[in-house]
Design a protein around this motif. Structure first.
Motif, PDB file in Angstrom:
ATOM      1  N   GLY A   7       0.819  -1.202   0.000  1.00  0.00           N
ATOM      2  CA  GLY A   7       0.000   0.000   0.000  1.00  0.00           C
ATOM      3  C   GLY A   7       0.849   1.247   0.000  1.00  0.00           C
ATOM      4  N   THR A   8       0.298   2.316   0.558  1.00  0.00           N
ATOM      5  CA  THR A   8       0.979   3.611   0.618  1.00  0.00           C
ATOM      6  C   THR A   8       1.361   3.910   2.058  1.00  0.00           C
ATOM      7  OG1 THR A   8      -0.320   4.423  -1.259  1.00  0.00           O
ATOM      8  CG2 THR A   8       0.769   6.072   0.123  1.00  0.00           C
ATOM      9  N   LEU A   9       2.590   4.332   2.263  1.00  0.00           N
ATOM     10  CA  LEU A   9       3.043   4.676   3.610  1.00  0.00           C
ATOM     11  C   LEU A   9       2.414   6.010   4.011  1.00  0.00           C
ATOM     12  CD1 LEU A   9       4.894   3.830   5.946  1.00  0.00           C
ATOM     13  CD2 LEU A   9       6.716   5.160   4.858  1.00  0.00           C
ATOM     14  N   ALA A  10       1.514   5.967   4.992  1.00  0.00           N
ATOM     15  CA  ALA A  10       0.757   7.164   5.362  1.00  0.00           C
ATOM     16  C   ALA A  10       1.299   7.858   6.601  1.00  0.00           C
ATOM     17  CB  ALA A  10      -0.714   6.793   5.584  1.00  0.00           C
ATOM     18  N   VAL A  11       1.750   7.093   7.581  1.00  0.00           N
ATOM     19  CA  VAL A  11       2.213   7.662   8.848  1.00  0.00           C
ATOM     20  C   VAL A  11       3.419   6.872   9.332  1.00  0.00           C
ATOM     21  CG1 VAL A  11       1.643   8.091  11.280  1.00  0.00           C
ATOM     22  CG2 VAL A  11      -0.091   8.454   9.518  1.00  0.00           C
ATOM     23  N   LEU A  17       3.660   2.278  12.281  1.00  0.00           N
ATOM     24  CA  LEU A  17       3.449   2.697  10.894  1.00  0.00           C
ATOM     25  C   LEU A  17       1.975   2.576  10.576  1.00  0.00           C
ATOM     26  CD1 LEU A  17       6.236   0.559   9.133  1.00  0.00           C
ATOM     27  CD2 LEU A  17       6.497   2.797  10.231  1.00  0.00           C
ATOM     28  N   LEU A  18       1.506   3.417   9.640  1.00  0.00           N
ATOM     29  CA  LEU A  18       0.164   3.270   9.101  1.00  0.00           C
ATOM     30  C   LEU A  18       0.291   3.109   7.595  1.00  0.00           C
ATOM     31  CD1 LEU A  18      -2.914   3.318   9.788  1.00  0.00           C
ATOM     32  CD2 LEU A  18      -2.905   5.722   9.098  1.00  0.00           C
ATOM     33  N   VAL A  19      -0.179   1.962   7.109  1.00  0.00           N
ATOM     34  CA  VAL A  19      -0.111   1.665   5.675  1.00  0.00           C
ATOM     35  C   VAL A  19      -1.521   1.698   5.105  1.00  0.00           C
ATOM     36  CG1 VAL A  19       0.602   0.001   3.921  1.00  0.00           C
ATOM     37  CG2 VAL A  19       1.934   0.236   6.029  1.00  0.00           C
ATOM     38  N   GLN A  22      -5.719   0.588  -0.256  1.00  0.00           N
ATOM     39  CA  GLN A  22      -6.991   0.856  -0.935  1.00  0.00           C
ATOM     40  C   GLN A  22      -8.017   1.475   0.009  1.00  0.00           C
ATOM     41  OE1 GLN A  22      -8.152  -2.833  -2.834  1.00  0.00           O
ATOM     42  NE2 GLN A  22      -6.549  -2.661  -4.378  1.00  0.00           N
ATOM     43  N   GLY A  23      -7.574   2.471   0.758  1.00  0.00           N
ATOM     44  CA  GLY A  23      -8.479   3.209   1.635  1.00  0.00           C
ATOM     45  C   GLY A  23      -8.613   2.657   3.040  1.00  0.00           C
ATOM     46  N   VAL A  24      -8.034   1.507   3.310  1.00  0.00           N
ATOM     47  CA  VAL A  24      -8.062   0.921   4.648  1.00  0.00           C
ATOM     48  C   VAL A  24      -6.685   1.097   5.282  1.00  0.00           C
ATOM     49  CG1 VAL A  24      -8.411  -1.172   6.020  1.00  0.00           C
ATOM     50  CG2 VAL A  24      -9.795  -0.777   3.962  1.00  0.00           C
ATOM     51  N   GLY A  25      -6.637   1.712   6.462  1.00  0.00           N
ATOM     52  CA  GLY A  25      -5.363   1.958   7.132  1.00  0.00           C
ATOM     53  C   GLY A  25      -5.007   0.831   8.090  1.00  0.00           C
ATOM     54  N   TYR A  26      -3.862   0.209   7.859  1.00  0.00           N
ATOM     55  CA  TYR A  26      -3.385  -0.866   8.723  1.00  0.00           C
ATOM     56  C   TYR A  26      -2.292  -0.336   9.642  1.00  0.00           C
ATOM     57  CZ  TYR A  26      -5.814  -4.339   5.847  1.00  0.00           C
ATOM     58  OH  TYR A  26      -6.774  -5.070   5.189  1.00  0.00           O
ATOM     59  N   GLU A  27      -2.490  -0.478  10.948  1.00  0.00           N
ATOM     60  CA  GLU A  27      -1.463  -0.100  11.909  1.00  0.00           C
ATOM     61  C   GLU A  27      -0.487  -1.259  12.057  1.00  0.00           C
ATOM     62  OE1 GLU A  27      -3.346   1.086  15.551  1.00  0.00           O
ATOM     63  OE2 GLU A  27      -3.738   3.106  14.792  1.00  0.00           O
ATOM     64  N   VAL A  28       0.794  -0.960  11.894  1.00  0.00           N
ATOM     65  CA  VAL A  28       1.840  -1.980  11.911  1.00  0.00           C
ATOM     66  C   VAL A  28       2.971  -1.510  12.820  1.00  0.00           C
ATOM     67  CG1 VAL A  28       3.435  -3.360  10.509  1.00  0.00           C
ATOM     68  CG2 VAL A  28       1.289  -2.544   9.509  1.00  0.00           C
ATOM     69  N   GLY A  62       5.565  -5.580  11.052  1.00  0.00           N
ATOM     70  CA  GLY A  62       5.985  -5.520   9.653  1.00  0.00           C
ATOM     71  C   GLY A  62       7.479  -5.397   9.479  1.00  0.00           C
ATOM     72  N   PHE A  63       7.977  -5.981   8.373  1.00  0.00           N
ATOM     73  CA  PHE A  63       9.415  -6.024   8.097  1.00  0.00           C
ATOM     74  C   PHE A  63       9.642  -5.903   6.592  1.00  0.00           C
ATOM     75  CE2 PHE A  63       8.021  -8.714  11.521  1.00  0.00           C
ATOM     76  CZ  PHE A  63       8.790  -8.294  12.598  1.00  0.00           C
ATOM     77  N   LEU A  64      10.652  -5.134   6.207  1.00  0.00           N
ATOM     78  CA  LEU A  64      10.977  -5.035   4.787  1.00  0.00           C
ATOM     79  C   LEU A  64      11.601  -6.329   4.280  1.00  0.00           C
ATOM     80  CD1 LEU A  64      12.404  -1.413   4.499  1.00  0.00           C
ATOM     81  CD2 LEU A  64      10.331  -2.295   3.413  1.00  0.00           C
ATOM     82  N   ARG A  65      12.361  -7.006   5.144  1.00  0.00           N
ATOM     83  CA  ARG A  65      13.046  -8.230   4.746  1.00  0.00           C
ATOM     84  C   ARG A  65      12.353  -9.451   5.338  1.00  0.00           C
ATOM     85  NH1 ARG A  65      17.082  -4.431   5.357  1.00  0.00           N
ATOM     86  NH2 ARG A  65      18.633  -4.346   3.691  1.00  0.00           N
ATOM     87  N   ASP A  66      12.197 -10.481   4.525  1.00  0.00           N
ATOM     88  CA  ASP A  66      11.596 -11.712   5.013  1.00  0.00           C
ATOM     89  C   ASP A  66      12.468 -12.345   6.098  1.00  0.00           C
ATOM     90  OD1 ASP A  66       9.626 -13.770   5.037  1.00  0.00           O
ATOM     91  OD2 ASP A  66      10.950 -15.035   3.838  1.00  0.00           O
ATOM     92  N   ALA A  67      13.797 -12.175   5.989  1.00  0.00           N
ATOM     93  CA  ALA A  67      14.698 -12.732   6.999  1.00  0.00           C
ATOM     94  C   ALA A  67      14.437 -12.117   8.367  1.00  0.00           C
ATOM     95  CB  ALA A  67      16.156 -12.523   6.595  1.00  0.00           C
ATOM     96  N   ASP A  68      14.079 -10.824   8.401  1.00  0.00           N
ATOM     97  CA  ASP A  68      13.793 -10.177   9.679  1.00  0.00           C
ATOM     98  C   ASP A  68      12.496 -10.720  10.281  1.00  0.00           C
ATOM     99  OD1 ASP A  68      16.067  -8.624   9.604  1.00  0.00           O
ATOM    100  OD2 ASP A  68      15.076  -6.941   8.609  1.00  0.00           O
ATOM    101  N   ARG A  69      11.499 -10.970   9.434  1.00  0.00           N
ATOM    102  CA  ARG A  69      10.267 -11.578   9.939  1.00  0.00           C
ATOM    103  C   ARG A  69      10.547 -12.987  10.471  1.00  0.00           C
ATOM    104  NH1 ARG A  69       5.149 -12.803   6.104  1.00  0.00           N
ATOM    105  NH2 ARG A  69       6.790 -14.017   5.062  1.00  0.00           N
ATOM    106  N   THR A  70      11.366 -13.732   9.739  1.00  0.00           N
ATOM    107  CA  THR A  70      11.730 -15.081  10.191  1.00  0.00           C
ATOM    108  C   THR A  70      12.416 -15.021  11.544  1.00  0.00           C
ATOM    109  OG1 THR A  70      11.959 -15.881   7.926  1.00  0.00           O
ATOM    110  CG2 THR A  70      13.105 -17.121   9.643  1.00  0.00           C
TER     111      THR A  70
END
Length: 202
Positions: A7-11, A17-19, A22-28, A62-70
């Motif tokens: 999505g779009t980085l909003a906050v 973070l708020l992503v 499509q109009g729905v804001g996900y807090e991460v 949330g993580f940019l890298r899959d390794a960080d999520r792992t």
């Protein structure tokens, strides 16, 4: 299970973070190692995500890298380490740095992370020894859609981010003060990076 957000980085209010998807804001919630590499506000972003469910809340990490999520998922399986502590660990130590701490039995570096005591650090080393190779999360794991980090010109924001990671307000203030010496025009992302670097192993 939500495994990825596009999505779009909003906050950006570290570690929150708020992503906008499509109009729905996900807090991460994201570690500083991810926040340092985020695109600018209003730009597209993709995050590998983990949904943590407890009796009282559901929270996306949330993580940019899959390794960080792992690595996050490995950490929260260690006894006594919850999502908040795992986020703090990954904010101060990236995958390779944590792997080195484990390989070198570096308890001293781990106890610098807020909330990690000596027993927890020792448990981390024992339980992670067979799970982390020395090059864990190294260069081949390309972050998703990473560009320049956003700039927020306020040392108070840096202190708030450190406090949200578990550092006491007085300690966070001292860390930012040390980081800002010789850096009068540094943005908050730089101040946070320098403050955490001062807590990381050499």
């Amino acid at each position: 299970m939500i495994g990825r957000l596009s999505g779009t980085l909003a906050v950006v209010q570290p570690p929150l973070l708020l992503v906008d998807v499509q109009g729905v804001g996900y807090e991460v919630l994201a570690p500083m190692t991810t926040i340092f590499e985020l695109p600018a506000l209003g730009q597209p972003v993709q995050l590998h995500t983990h949904l943590a469910v407890s009796e009282t809340a559901q929270q996306l990490y949330g993580f940019l890298r899959d390794a960080d999520r792992t690595l996050f998922r490995i950490l929260i399986k260690v006894s006594g380490v919850g999502p908040k502590m795992a986020l703090a660990i990954l904010s101060g130590l990236d995958g390779p740095a944590l792997a080195r701490c484990v390989a070198e039995d570096n308890v001293a570096a781990l106890v610098k992370v807020p909330g990690v005591g000596k027993k927890t650090a020792e448990r981390l080393i024992v339980e992670l020894r067979d799970k982390l190779t020395p090059d864990f999360g190294d260069a081949n794991d390309i972050p998703l859609m990473a560009t320049a980090a956003p700039k927020v010109d306020h040392s108070g924001e840096a202190e708030s981010a450190l406090a949200a990671l578990g550092y006491k307000p007085v300690e966070a203030s001292k860390m930012v003060a040390r980081a800002s010496k010789g850096q009068p025009d540094a943005d908050s992302a730089t101040l946070i990076r320098l403050a955490l670097k001062g807590m990381a192993p050499a």
